[in-house]
Structures are given as C-alpha cells and as structure tokens.
Design an enzyme around this catalytic site. Sequence first.
Site, PDB file in Angstrom:
ATOM      1  N   SER A   8       0.813  -1.211   0.000  1.00  0.00           N
ATOM      2  CA  SER A   8       0.000   0.000   0.000  1.00  0.00           C
ATOM      3  C   SER A   8       0.848   1.264   0.000  1.00  0.00           C
ATOM      4  O   SER A   8       1.869   1.347   0.675  1.00  0.00           O
ATOM      5  CB  SER A   8      -0.887  -0.020   1.251  1.00  0.00           C
ATOM      6  OG  SER A   8      -1.492   1.224   1.449  1.00  0.00           O
ATOM      7  N   CYS A   9       0.373   2.246  -0.769  1.00  0.00           N
ATOM      8  CA  CYS A   9       0.959   3.583  -0.743  1.00  0.00           C
ATOM      9  C   CYS A   9      -0.191   4.577  -0.900  1.00  0.00           C
ATOM     10  O   CYS A   9      -1.359   4.185  -0.901  1.00  0.00           O
ATOM     11  CB  CYS A   9       2.032   3.759  -1.807  1.00  0.00           C
ATOM     12  SG  CYS A   9       1.435   3.738  -3.503  1.00  0.00           S
ATOM     13  N   GLY A  10       0.119   5.819  -1.072  1.00  0.00           N
ATOM     14  CA  GLY A  10      -0.920   6.841  -1.146  1.00  0.00           C
ATOM     15  C   GLY A  10      -1.905   6.664  -2.282  1.00  0.00           C
ATOM     16  O   GLY A  10      -3.110   6.812  -2.104  1.00  0.00           O
ATOM     17  N   ALA A  41      -3.818   3.449   0.672  1.00  0.00           N
ATOM     18  CA  ALA A  41      -3.819   3.322   2.122  1.00  0.00           C
ATOM     19  C   ALA A  41      -5.234   3.194   2.673  1.00  0.00           C
ATOM     20  O   ALA A  41      -5.488   2.410   3.594  1.00  0.00           O
ATOM     21  CB  ALA A  41      -3.098   4.511   2.753  1.00  0.00           C
TER      22      ALA A  41
END
Length: 94
Positions: A8-10, A41
């Site tokens: 997960s990232c932005g 996220a």
Amino acid sequence: MTKTVIVSCGTAIATSTVAAKAIEEACKAAGISVKTKQCKAAEIKAYVDQGADLIVTTSQVRYDPGIPVINGLAFLTGIGKDKVIAEILEALKD
C-alpha cells in the site's frame, strides 16, 4: 502455500508497484510463493478482510489488522531497502 502481501501507498500507483515487484523478486529468490495486492492506504482494511499474511505500506495503519505490518518507506527512499526486504522474508516464513 502461497502467501498474500498487501502493498500500500498513497495512490497505489508508483511506489506500491516498485515495492510489489521487489517483494516478488526477493520471495522468488528465497523460494517463497507470494501474491501481491496493491492498494491505496484507505483500502487496506478491505484487502485485509479478503485475506492476507502481511502488509507493507508507506503510510500508517491506524488500527490493528491482526497481521504483521512493515513500513515500506525504504522502497521510496532506497535507504534500508535490504533490511526491509529481510524483514518481509522473515515475516513470510512458515
């Protein structure tokens, strides 16, 4: 048994793609069968509810997902990347 890793990232575009590929390559070299799922996220909980063994994220997880969470910021900065990969491999061992 194939392990599932939430990455997960932005925005679930650039950083999570780089991290997912690095995780897949490291796991393959270590003989660990892995499937990565990329998400934003804000989507982590939904993906955890679908079943996962590990979360690697560049953001904070603000609840206890019941599975290990590893900070993946090193995939963005390059600093400490080998250490993070070692942590991921250790977390995925049976």
